[in-house]
Motif scaffolding. Structure first.
Motif, PDB file in Angstrom:
ATOM      1  N   GLY A 101       5.122 -68.136   3.325  1.00 43.45           N
ATOM      2  CA  GLY A 101       5.676 -66.123   3.199  1.00 43.45           C
ATOM      3  C   GLY A 101       4.843 -65.274   2.736  1.00 43.45           C
ATOM      4  O   GLY A 101       3.957 -65.239   2.655  1.00 43.45           O
ATOM      5  N   ASP A 102       5.165 -64.027   2.869  1.00 37.61           N
ATOM      6  CA  ASP A 102       5.095 -62.638   2.853  1.00 37.61           C
ATOM      7  C   ASP A 102       4.354 -62.720   1.461  1.00 37.61           C
ATOM      8  O   ASP A 102       5.217 -62.895   0.931  1.00 37.61           O
ATOM      9  CB  ASP A 102       5.044 -61.773   3.152  1.00 37.61           C
ATOM     10  N   GLY A 103       3.220 -62.912   0.922  1.00 34.26           N
ATOM     11  CA  GLY A 103       2.062 -62.648  -0.536  1.00 34.26           C
ATOM     12  C   GLY A 103       1.842 -63.723  -0.687  1.00 34.26           C
ATOM     13  O   GLY A 103       0.976 -63.866  -1.737  1.00 34.26           O
ATOM     14  N   SER A 104       1.700 -64.983   0.142  1.00 34.92           N
ATOM     15  CA  SER A 104       1.124 -66.215  -0.248  1.00 34.92           C
ATOM     16  C   SER A 104      -0.470 -65.824   0.348  1.00 34.92           C
ATOM     17  O   SER A 104      -0.855 -65.323   1.419  1.00 34.92           O
ATOM     18  CB  SER A 104       1.245 -67.130   0.768  1.00 34.92           C
ATOM     19  N   ALA A 105      -1.553 -67.057   0.061  1.00 37.82           N
ATOM     20  CA  ALA A 105      -2.636 -67.012   0.087  1.00 37.82           C
ATOM     21  C   ALA A 105      -1.801 -67.713   1.195  1.00 37.82           C
ATOM     22  O   ALA A 105      -1.519 -69.189   1.606  1.00 37.82           O
ATOM     23  CB  ALA A 105      -3.331 -67.412  -1.198  1.00 37.82           C
ATOM     24  N   CYS A 106      -3.921 -67.421   2.536  1.00 41.00           N
ATOM     25  CA  CYS A 106      -3.929 -68.575   2.957  1.00 41.00           C
ATOM     26  C   CYS A 106      -5.365 -69.065   3.224  1.00 41.00           C
ATOM     27  O   CYS A 106      -5.913 -67.944   2.943  1.00 41.00           O
ATOM     28  CB  CYS A 106      -3.090 -68.157   4.857  1.00 41.00           C
ATOM     29  N   ALA A 107      -5.232 -70.681   3.805  1.00 40.73           N
ATOM     30  CA  ALA A 107      -6.992 -70.747   4.408  1.00 40.73           C
ATOM     31  C   ALA A 107      -7.065 -70.239   5.382  1.00 40.73           C
ATOM     32  O   ALA A 107      -5.645 -70.880   6.060  1.00 40.73           O
ATOM     33  CB  ALA A 107      -7.082 -71.571   3.457  1.00 40.73           C
ATOM     34  N   LYS A 108      -8.523 -70.407   5.937  1.00 39.88           N
ATOM     35  CA  LYS A 108      -8.525 -70.782   7.598  1.00 39.88           C
ATOM     36  C   LYS A 108      -8.095 -71.775   7.615  1.00 39.88           C
ATOM     37  O   LYS A 108      -8.262 -73.151   7.441  1.00 39.88           O
ATOM     38  CB  LYS A 108     -10.264 -70.981   7.622  1.00 39.88           C
TER      39      LYS A 108
END
Length: 285
Positions: free
Chosen positions: A80-87
């Motif tokens: 969700g919005d505000g989450s860190a994401c990795a490639k």
């Protein structure tokens, strides 16, 4: 990262913006390519994937875009919005009619990529203030008709919002001072009409102007504009315990740690919204 409690708004507020974008894209005849080549009953599962690392924003808007095209689509938000994401991370899964997914794809990705870029840049700015009490905030230098979305993205990145529009607060800038006849004149006039719920902020460029603001009174916040670091240090010391301070002008990422170390309360930067790189997101069947 803890997401600001204001970092989400009802769909009702965002819907007109998203609907207008969909209408612009679909035109008068809808998605003619999809209608021509995809059988109406074809169903698929699609995923929005992150092709580079960042901080997610725009998932609420992406979901809204798909549901405005087709309320029957099943949309599952994994990050969700505000989450860190990795490639390589999957942010969202959409299941239902292939034609509906394809018709909403571009608007969903345009918003999500743009807003994730803003959240990611904001998070980088915020990281530079670690160990201080300084907050990073945005400005009104936003894309026309996208202000609410871009300011939400700043919140998703850990930043704070400045005023949303001209009616939110009184912000007296250099041109106001010049046109009204001086600092004493603008502050006196502002305080005469401002309610107890409306803050007054005034911009200064020099320590001499700051001295006058502090002597006259009537402002809750002072914007220290385009000051070098030694001048900022002196200005913050002059204001300590008397007025909230905001540093602005030439606030680039490489300078944020140095400015935060002066003890300033806020750092505002238009770059958060006007210069953020769109993050590479893709939708794959």
């Amino acid at each position: 990262m803890t997401v600001n409690a204001f970092a989400t708004v009802p769909d009702l507020i965002l819907e007109p913006m998203v609907r207008a974008a969909l209408l612009e894209d679909l035109g008068q005849m809808g998605d003619v390519t999809t209608r021509a080549v995809i059988p109406a009953d074809t169903t698929y599962t699609a995923r929005i994937n992150a092709r580079e690392a960042g901080v997610v924003s725009g998932m609420q808007i992406a979901r809204l875009a798909f549901h405005l095209v087709d309320p029957s689509l099943e949309v599952e938000t994994l990050l969700g919005d505000g989450s860190a994401c990795a490639k390589g991370d999957v942010l969202m899964v959409i299941t239902g009619k292939a034609a509906s997914i394809l018709s909403g794809e571009r608007i969903a990705l345009n918003y999500a990529g743009r807003l994730t870029g803003i959240a990611t840049l904001t998070a980088a700015f915020v990281a530079q203030t670690k160990g201080t009490t300084t907050r990073v905030t945005c400005t009104r230098k936003t894309t026309p008709n996208m202000r609410i979305a871009e300011k939400l993205a700043v919140l998703h990145g850990g930043g704070f919002n400045h005023r949303f529009g001209l009616s939110d607060a009184i912000l007296i800038k250099d041109n106001h001072i010049a046109a009204a006849g001086g600092i004493r004149e603008v502050l006196t006039a502002a305080r005469a009409v401002a309610s107890h719920m409306m803050r007054v902020e005034i911009e200064v460029d020099t320590l001499a102007q700051l001295e006058q603001v502090l002597a006259v009174g009537g402002a809750e916040v002072v914007l220290l504009d385009n000051m070098d670091t030694p001048t900022l240090i002196t200005a913050v010391q002059m204001c300590k315990g008397r007025i909230v301070t905001e540093a602005s002008g030439n606030m680039k990422l490489e300078r944020i740690a140095e400015v935060a170390a002066t003890g300033v309360d806020y750092i505002s930067s238009g770059a958060l919204t006007h210069s953020a790189k769109t993050l590479d997101l893709g939708l794959d069947f």
